[in-house]
Design a protein around this motif. Structure first.
Motif, PDB file in Angstrom:
ATOM      1  N   LEU B  51      48.837  47.040  29.477  1.00 16.70           N
ATOM      2  CA  LEU B  51      48.155  47.999  30.348  1.00 16.70           C
ATOM      3  C   LEU B  51      46.822  47.358  30.734  1.00 16.70           C
ATOM      4  CD1 LEU B  51      48.917  51.104  28.109  1.00 16.70           C
ATOM      5  CD2 LEU B  51      50.239  50.292  30.084  1.00 16.70           C
ATOM      6  N   TRP B  52      46.749  46.845  31.934  1.00 17.44           N
ATOM      7  CA  TRP B  52      45.616  46.014  32.355  1.00 17.44           C
ATOM      8  C   TRP B  52      44.637  46.843  33.188  1.00 17.44           C
ATOM      9  CZ3 TRP B  52      43.777  41.341  31.138  1.00 17.44           C
ATOM     10  CH2 TRP B  52      42.773  40.809  31.953  1.00 17.44           C
ATOM     11  N   MET B  53      43.451  47.044  32.651  1.00 15.93           N
ATOM     12  CA  MET B  53      42.420  47.828  33.331  1.00 15.93           C
ATOM     13  C   MET B  53      41.508  46.846  34.057  1.00 15.93           C
ATOM     14  SD  MET B  53      43.358  50.826  32.334  1.00 15.93           S
ATOM     15  CE  MET B  53      45.053  50.328  32.064  1.00 15.93           C
ATOM     16  N   ASP B  54      41.829  46.584  35.292  1.00 13.27           N
ATOM     17  CA  ASP B  54      41.187  45.501  36.016  1.00 13.27           C
ATOM     18  C   ASP B  54      39.737  45.813  36.373  1.00 13.27           C
ATOM     19  OD1 ASP B  54      41.999  42.894  37.405  1.00 13.27           O
ATOM     20  OD2 ASP B  54      40.900  43.971  38.960  1.00 13.27           O
ATOM     21  N   GLY B  55      38.872  44.873  36.066  1.00 11.84           N
ATOM     22  CA  GLY B  55      37.447  45.048  36.365  1.00 11.84           C
ATOM     23  C   GLY B  55      36.618  45.152  35.099  1.00 11.84           C
ATOM     24  N   GLY B  56      37.264  45.510  33.971  1.00 17.80           N
ATOM     25  CA  GLY B  56      36.567  45.552  32.691  1.00 17.80           C
ATOM     26  C   GLY B  56      36.189  46.967  32.302  1.00 17.80           C
ATOM     27  N   PRO B  57      37.010  47.641  31.465  1.00 20.06           N
ATOM     28  CA  PRO B  57      36.719  49.035  31.086  1.00 20.06           C
ATOM     29  C   PRO B  57      35.613  49.102  30.032  1.00 20.06           C
ATOM     30  CG  PRO B  57      38.710  48.293  29.975  1.00 20.06           C
ATOM     31  CD  PRO B  57      38.256  47.138  30.821  1.00 20.06           C
ATOM     32  N   SER B  58      34.870  50.178  30.049  1.00 20.68           N
ATOM     33  CA  SER B  58      33.779  50.351  29.096  1.00 20.68           C
ATOM     34  C   SER B  58      34.333  50.760  27.735  1.00 20.68           C
ATOM     35  CB  SER B  58      32.818  51.432  29.590  1.00 20.68           C
ATOM     36  OG  SER B  58      31.927  51.764  28.548  1.00 20.68           O
ATOM     37  N   GLY B 294      27.472  52.687  36.544  1.00 26.77           N
ATOM     38  CA  GLY B 294      27.486  53.459  35.294  1.00 26.77           C
ATOM     39  C   GLY B 294      28.879  53.973  35.028  1.00 26.77           C
ATOM     40  N   ALA B 295      29.329  53.876  33.790  1.00 22.39           N
ATOM     41  CA  ALA B 295      30.728  54.156  33.488  1.00 22.39           C
ATOM     42  C   ALA B 295      31.029  55.651  33.332  1.00 22.39           C
ATOM     43  CB  ALA B 295      31.143  53.412  32.215  1.00 22.39           C
ATOM     44  N   ALA B 296      30.048  56.425  32.870  1.00 17.30           N
ATOM     45  CA  ALA B 296      30.330  57.806  32.473  1.00 17.30           C
ATOM     46  C   ALA B 296      31.030  58.594  33.574  1.00 17.30           C
ATOM     47  CB  ALA B 296      29.030  58.498  32.064  1.00 17.30           C
ATOM     48  N   GLN B 297      30.426  58.565  34.752  1.00 19.18           N
ATOM     49  CA  GLN B 297      30.922  59.380  35.847  1.00 19.18           C
ATOM     50  C   GLN B 297      32.309  58.924  36.295  1.00 19.18           C
ATOM     51  OE1 GLN B 297      28.577  58.352  39.157  1.00 19.18           O
ATOM     52  NE2 GLN B 297      29.835  59.520  40.601  1.00 19.18           N
ATOM     53  N   ARG B 298      32.556  57.605  36.218  1.00 10.65           N
ATOM     54  CA  ARG B 298      33.817  57.067  36.702  1.00 10.65           C
ATOM     55  C   ARG B 298      34.947  57.175  35.678  1.00 10.65           C
ATOM     56  NH1 ARG B 298      34.640  55.984  42.040  1.00 10.65           N
ATOM     57  NH2 ARG B 298      32.725  55.227  42.961  1.00 10.65           N
ATOM     58  N   GLU B 333      39.515  42.411  31.464  1.00 10.33           N
ATOM     59  CA  GLU B 333      39.106  41.016  31.283  1.00 10.33           C
ATOM     60  C   GLU B 333      37.877  40.881  30.385  1.00 10.33           C
ATOM     61  OE1 GLU B 333      39.184  42.676  34.179  1.00 10.33           O
ATOM     62  OE2 GLU B 333      37.754  41.894  35.656  1.00 10.33           O
ATOM     63  N   PHE B 334      37.122  41.973  30.241  1.00  8.51           N
ATOM     64  CA  PHE B 334      35.996  42.035  29.304  1.00  8.51           C
ATOM     65  C   PHE B 334      35.615  43.504  29.166  1.00  8.51           C
ATOM     66  CE2 PHE B 334      34.279  39.969  33.346  1.00  8.51           C
ATOM     67  CZ  PHE B 334      33.993  41.147  33.997  1.00  8.51           C
ATOM     68  N   GLY B 335      34.599  43.786  28.380  1.00  4.06           N
ATOM     69  CA  GLY B 335      34.120  45.158  28.268  1.00  4.06           C
ATOM     70  C   GLY B 335      32.890  45.353  29.143  1.00  4.06           C
ATOM     71  N   ARG B 336      32.120  46.386  28.805  1.00  2.00           N
ATOM     72  CA  ARG B 336      30.927  46.639  29.617  1.00  2.00           C
ATOM     73  C   ARG B 336      29.706  46.765  28.718  1.00  2.00           C
ATOM     74  NH1 ARG B 336      32.891  46.484  34.405  1.00  2.00           N
ATOM     75  NH2 ARG B 336      30.825  46.544  35.330  1.00  2.00           N
ATOM     76  N   LYS B 342      27.041  49.551  32.591  1.00  2.00           N
ATOM     77  CA  LYS B 342      26.833  49.089  33.966  1.00  2.00           C
ATOM     78  C   LYS B 342      27.235  47.622  34.180  1.00  2.00           C
ATOM     79  CE  LYS B 342      23.366  52.323  35.644  1.00  2.00           C
ATOM     80  NZ  LYS B 342      22.016  52.547  36.129  1.00  2.00           N
ATOM     81  N   ASP B 343      27.062  46.805  33.134  1.00  2.00           N
ATOM     82  CA  ASP B 343      27.242  45.362  33.360  1.00  2.00           C
ATOM     83  C   ASP B 343      28.529  44.832  32.744  1.00  2.00           C
ATOM     84  OD1 ASP B 343      24.710  45.262  34.558  1.00  2.00           O
ATOM     85  OD2 ASP B 343      23.782  45.229  32.562  1.00  2.00           O
ATOM     86  N   HIS B 344      28.917  43.652  33.213  1.00  2.63           N
ATOM     87  CA  HIS B 344      30.008  42.918  32.560  1.00  2.63           C
ATOM     88  C   HIS B 344      29.544  42.596  31.145  1.00  2.63           C
ATOM     89  CE1 HIS B 344      31.156  41.029  36.716  1.00  2.63           C
ATOM     90  NE2 HIS B 344      31.152  42.342  36.732  1.00  2.63           N
ATOM     91  N   TYR B 345      30.451  42.651  30.178  1.00  2.00           N
ATOM     92  CA  TYR B 345      30.026  42.350  28.820  1.00  2.00           C
ATOM     93  C   TYR B 345      31.174  41.723  28.047  1.00  2.00           C
ATOM     94  CZ  TYR B 345      26.640  42.769  25.068  1.00  2.00           C
ATOM     95  OH  TYR B 345      25.708  42.485  24.105  1.00  2.00           O
ATOM     96  N   ALA B 346      31.026  40.460  27.680  1.00  2.00           N
ATOM     97  CA  ALA B 346      32.118  39.741  27.015  1.00  2.00           C
ATOM     98  C   ALA B 346      31.801  39.421  25.550  1.00  2.00           C
ATOM     99  CB  ALA B 346      32.425  38.446  27.777  1.00  2.00           C
ATOM    100  N   ARG B 347      30.614  39.798  25.083  1.00  2.00           N
ATOM    101  CA  ARG B 347      30.209  39.438  23.719  1.00  2.00           C
ATOM    102  C   ARG B 347      30.786  40.374  22.661  1.00  2.00           C
ATOM    103  NH1 ARG B 347      24.106  39.636  23.147  1.00  2.00           N
ATOM    104  NH2 ARG B 347      24.681  39.471  20.957  1.00  2.00           N
ATOM    105  N   ALA B 348      30.995  41.620  23.059  1.00  2.00           N
ATOM    106  CA  ALA B 348      31.435  42.611  22.071  1.00  2.00           C
ATOM    107  C   ALA B 348      32.170  43.708  22.815  1.00  2.00           C
ATOM    108  CB  ALA B 348      30.226  43.179  21.334  1.00  2.00           C
ATOM    109  N   TRP B 349      33.483  43.712  22.708  1.00  2.00           N
ATOM    110  CA  TRP B 349      34.232  44.737  23.425  1.00  2.00           C
ATOM    111  C   TRP B 349      35.539  45.032  22.714  1.00  2.00           C
ATOM    112  CZ3 TRP B 349      38.667  43.058  26.493  1.00  2.00           C
ATOM    113  CH2 TRP B 349      38.813  41.667  26.581  1.00  2.00           C
ATOM    114  N   THR B 350      36.321  45.959  23.289  1.00  2.00           N
ATOM    115  CA  THR B 350      37.448  46.533  22.551  1.00  2.00           C
ATOM    116  C   THR B 350      38.779  46.355  23.283  1.00  2.00           C
ATOM    117  OG1 THR B 350      35.981  48.179  21.589  1.00  2.00           O
ATOM    118  CG2 THR B 350      38.326  48.699  21.574  1.00  2.00           C
ATOM    119  N   THR B 351      39.816  46.039  22.497  1.00  2.00           N
ATOM    120  CA  THR B 351      41.180  46.119  23.011  1.00  2.00           C
ATOM    121  C   THR B 351      41.994  47.003  22.076  1.00  2.00           C
ATOM    122  OG1 THR B 351      41.794  44.141  21.765  1.00  2.00           O
ATOM    123  CG2 THR B 351      41.176  43.809  24.058  1.00  2.00           C
TER     124      THR B 351
END
Lengths: 558, 426
Positions: B51-58, B294-298, B333-336, B342-351
């Motif tokens: 299940l690929w959430m394109d763009g990077g889910p928070s 910002g992720a909340a509203q979306r 592809e990464f988290g937020r 708001k930003d791309h975040y690849a250092r610490a995220w969840t799958t």
């Protein structure tokens, strides 16, 4: 370092440059004979049987597809097949080279070599500027149709300076070397090595190449020539490409909304290995010609023209050989050196004398592309057949292909298929899309629906480097089998029925317009029975045309 | 063994013979091909639904909620595990799920990261790595199955951002492992005829078969065999009952309602039907998760369709006994970035992983709980892309150390040898 230079220098020594260069180009037929003499001598030594020559119908369809990227129309096919004089093949080659379709086709071929249509091309982050790429193909096509010499053409691409709107070749730098909008010398270096010099420099980008003589400093030495390339980025591609020589690049590389340039404190004529590289990042490397000498330090001078002059110079042994080998491989699916971009001492040519002959002829003709094609296509080696009965041993067939004893069977490219289907169906607006693009946003498609050509290209993508790589699968054949635009006969059947021809004449027209040959008597009988058993003649002929398009013979170049 | 496939179905044979059209009811070219087919192993190979959430889910608005975060958190069927409050159905199946909250991948550019998280390798010049879907098709696909083993389904978008979609490329594994793309779950398989047993189509195919037989006699060439095999696969699929996998209308109204009427829910249902019929890898992509504003509203409205579809997929597979052999992966592809996403975040995220016999009901890794930039740092058990891919391979019974010969005689392992599977999951 010195020994590496001598290992590379072998090419310079072996080639009798002085003997041939500067003389007038020879007659293409004479060169063709010399090609055949050389090929045949090898075949005799290796004791390899030669395939029978291609028949007129095979040759006709092959040369139309190879040179103009489409099958002949039924009329063109009939006209050729009804000729019978000794030089009709030579004459057809000349006719096709004079046709504007020739340039149109090779423009697309080079477009795809520079930037494969759908696969993410190097360095552009996968953000393919499709419309602009097509324009680049059209520009290349115009150059080929004017028979612009290959050295001038490449020089013009490499030294381009100005707005994309005026210089479509500026797109080259977008396609081969951008990373998030900033020109990347590494991408341009890889592309120049592969496309124009036949040298695989790319492994040396990150480390010394263990299989070749390239050091990492060789790669970045070549990349130094592109370090001053500045561009304006419009979000998808460079809207202009210019040179910032002399102007010391501002200490912190800028990426304003307008100009983008790399951040590099190294003096002009040299480059700093970037941090993305595996080793030695931060090291400053001085400019050095690929497989050649060091750049004399000339700090305040544009560098790309210096490199371009070196590349296209008649003294450069790689430039002409790389093109000759690439064209040879285009026709025969196998270069004289393989892979075609891997010229090096440890990877010798199978037929060095042909490579030398054609490279010398290419140079002395003033890099005349059409002349080179004439030399190759008039040779018997291009005009061999490729049929084989099931009893022949696969090893023997492979050996024949390796030594050019038979012409390889090839899959027609995406563009060839699109153009040929339009002709076969008499449907110039052929559109196999299943979703109306106007509705695609309404349906929330994740991938925007492109125009008919783009969607066709997506569906029927082929390997632009290897036409023996069969890529089509279920979705492609479901489309060819079931799309109404193919199954319903197009304008073609309608026109033939209106002309009130005999059924045998209609059947002949359908065969000529698809397989570029007349039907065998067995095929005619079969077709007549098929049409008679159909509910109406229209249904029958539609089915016949459908069958011809779905034949292997239609999808292949024999 | 590959089944000697396209033969006109019985109904056609009767019609054709009565019309005097069919002289030979079998189509001999296929028999020759059957010898090329691979031997099939006894055990049902593992399948995978990505299940690929394109763009990077928070992560903080989904599976790694934080105290004082923009969304609240809820407890789940596993004591001690909390997820975001807008995932009530997922909270009930948490015992079937393993969360990896310590993804640490370092690539923050959309396209490069999409490539990285689809192939397990960083994108480099002049080389194309095969996508995981193609690898799964190559390793676990059944060549005798009428269905293609790798299918992608477009679940639409709510914003057209996040850059270009990654397209799975088989590269040196061969075109047979390229995905079959379903553009919309409602339209299913494109160019599938309304009536695949149509007599006119059968007459055409019979006429074609005769010409093809003669051509194959004249041209004993791999290209001809490949064309005829591929064509035959298309005919087989078109006429096979497997094609109904693409039609979710067959399912009961109650189950369809449970998956939801959003494209994503329908795509999940189609994926289950494909797994049931032996497909190896299904990738469902939904685009628009690049929530720079910002992720909340979306994210909140997306949970309305994502939560029921994913939870139903898990329970539905389980009730059919398929969950044990099906791996479900949820990721981008990464988290937020921490807090607002708001930003791309690849250092610490969840799958998220589920099924495939993994030890579920657990969380792997942990991010910090500092007051500033909460969750911006992995404090326990970082998981790299090679680790993640080694884990996926092990879950799918694919040997990560297996090597292919890439062009240039370059040995390429399936997974970068730096990676090691997350042992806690096995």
């Amino acid at each position: 370092m010195l020994s590496a230079f001598f290992r590379i220098a072998w090419l310079w020594c072996v080639v009798p440059l002085i003997w041939t260069d500067g003389l007038l180009a020879s007659d293409a037929l004479e060169i063709a004979q010399r090609i055949d003499a050389s090929i045949d001598a090898k075949l005799r030594t290796e004791k390899i049987a030669t395939a029978v020559p291609a028949g007129e119908a095979e040759f006709l369809r092959r040369v139309y597809l190879d040179l103009t990227g489409r099958i002949p129309t039924a009329d063109q096919a009939a006209r050729y097949l009804d000729r019978s004089h000794a030089s009709q093949r030579t004459q057809l080659i000349d006719e096709l080279l004079a046709s504007p379709k020739y340039g149109e086709h090779f423009g697309r071929v080079w477009r795809d070599w520079i930037a494969p249509a759908e696969l993410p091309s190097e360095g552009n982050g996968g953000n393919q500027p499709i419309a602009a790429t097509r324009k680049l193909g059209v520009w290349f096509g115009e150059q080929f149709n004017q028979n612009e010499s290959w050295d001038r053409l490449v020089y013009s691409v490499l030294t381009v300076d100005g707005e994309l709107a005026d210089h479509p070749q500026a797109l080259f730098y977008s396609l081969v070397g951008t990373d998030t909008g900033i020109p990347q010398p590494a991408g341009a270096t890889r592309a120049v090595g592969t496309l124009f010099l036949g040298l695989q420099l790319q492994c040396a980008e990150c480390h010394d190449d263990p299989f070749r003589t390239w050091k990492q400093s060789d790669f970045w030495g070549a990349a130094a020539f592109f370090r001053n390339t500045e561009a304006t980025f419009d979000g998808r591609y460079f809207a202009s490409v210019t040179e910032t020589f002399g102007k010391e690049t501002s200490a912190k590389g800028k990426r304003s909304s307008k100009k983008t340039t790399r951040n590099d404190r190294a003096p002009n004529g040299s480059i700093t290995i970037p941090s993305a590289s595996f080793t030695n990042s931060g090291t400053v490397i001085s400019g050095k010609f690929p497989a050649g000498e060091a750049l004399a330090a000339e700090a305040r001078q544009p560098l790309r023209p210096i490199l371009a002059e070196w590349i296209v110079s008649p003294e450069n042994p790689y430039f002409s050989r790389a093109f000759v080998n690439r064209m040879w491989s285009y026709f025969f699916v196998r270069g004289i050196v393989n892979p075609i971009d891997d010229f090096r001492p440890d990877n010798p040519p199978t037929h060095p004398e042909i490579l030398d002959l054609l490279a010398a002829e290419f140079r002395s003709s003033g890099f005349d592309v059409k002349h080179l094609i004439r030399c190759i296509l008039n040779a018997r080696v291009y005009q061999r057949g490729n049929g084989s009965d099931p009893k022949s041993a696969p090893q023997q067939l492979a050996k024949q292909a390796d030594w050019f004893a038979r012409y390889p069977l090839k899959l027609i490219s995406t563009d060839m298929l699109f153009e040929s289907l339009k002709l076969a169906l008499e449907d110039p607006g052929l559109d196999l899309r299943t979703v109306d693009p106007a509705l695609s946003s309404k349906f929330g498609e994740s991938t925007p629906i492109g125009d008919a050509y783009q969607e066709f290209t997506r569906l029927f993508e082929t390997n632009e480097n290897d036409p023996t790589d069969f890529r089509h699968g279920i979705p492609q054949f479901l489309a060819l089998m079931n799309h109404p635009r193919i199954g319903d006969g197009g304008k073609k059947v309608e026109r033939l029925l209106k002309a009130k021809l005999e059924s045998t004449a209609i059947i002949e027209q359908l065969y000529l317009g698809t397989l570029s040959r007349r039907p065998a008597s067995e095929e005619t009988d079969e077709a007549i029975r098929f049409v008679q058993a159909s509910s109406t003649p229209r249904v029958g002929y539609n089915g016949l045309l459908w069958m011809l398009i779905n034949r292997s013979e239609f999808l292949l170049i024999r | 063994m590959m089944k000697a496939s396209w033969q006109p179905c019985r109904r056609d044979v009767l019609k054709l013979s009565s019309a005097g059209l069919l002289t030979n009811a079998s189509v001999p070219w296929f028999e020759a091909l059957a010898t090329d087919a691979q031997q099939q192993s006894g055990r049902a190979p593992k399948a995978c639904i990505l299940l690929w959430m394109d763009g990077g889910p928070s992560q903080q608005h989904t599976f790694d909620p934080k105290p004082r975060g923009e969304f609240g958190s809820i407890s789940t069927s596993v004591p001690g595990i909390h997820i975001c409050e807008h995932l009530p159905q997922m909270s009930q199946v948490m015992d079937e799920v393993a969360l990896i909250r310590s993804m640490s991948t370092g690539e923050g550019d959309h396209y490069r990261a999409k490539y990285y998280l689809h192939t397990g390798f960083q994108r480099v010049g002049g080389f194309e790595h095969p996508a995981i879907g193609c690898i799964a098709s190559h390793e676990n696909g059944d060549p005798a199955n009428d269905l293609p083993s790798f299918v992608t389904i477009d679940a639409g978008y709510d914003k057209g951002n996040g850059g270009r979609l990654y397209r799975s490329v088989p590269s040196y594994l061969g075109a047979r492992h390229a995905p079959l793309a379903v553009r919309h779950p409602d339209t299913g398989l494109e160019n599938q005829p309304a009536d695949a047993g149509d007599v006119e189509l059968s007459r055409r195919l019979a006429l074609l078969a005769r010409g093809e037989q003669r051509f194959a006699q004249q041209y004993a060439n791999p290209l001809v065999r490949q064309k005829q095999t591929a064509f035959d696969r298309a005919v087989s699929l078109m006429r096979s009952s497997a094609v109904t996998a693409f039609d979710v209308d067959d399912e009961s109204p109650a189950l369809r309602a449970a998956y939801g009427s959003h494209r994503f829910g329908k795509a999940c249902l189609m994926a289950r039907r494909l797994v049931e019929r032996g497909a190896s890898f299904i990738e469902i992509f939904h685009r628009g998760w690049d929530d720079h504003e910002g992720a909340a509203q979306r994210v909140k409205p997306r949970m309305g369709w994502m939560d029921p579809a994913m939870a139903t997929l898990i329970t539905d597979l389980k009730s059919r006994g398929l969950l044990e052999r099906t791996l479900i992966i949820w990721m981008g592809e990464f988290g937020r970035g921490p807090v607002n996403g708001k930003d791309h975040y690849a250092r610490a995220w969840t799958t998220m992983l589920a099924g495939a016999g993994l030890k579920t009901g657990q969380v792997v890794g942990r991010t910090d709980e500092k007051t500033r930039h909460t969750g911006g740092t992995v404090v326990d058990r970082p998981v790299s892309v090679p680790d993640f891919f080694a884990t996926i391979c092990q879950a799918l019974d694919v040997d990560p150390a297996k090597e292919f010969h890439a062009p240039g005689n370059r040995p390429m392992p399936i997974v970068d040898p730096d990676g090691s599977a997350i042992t806690e999951l096995f």
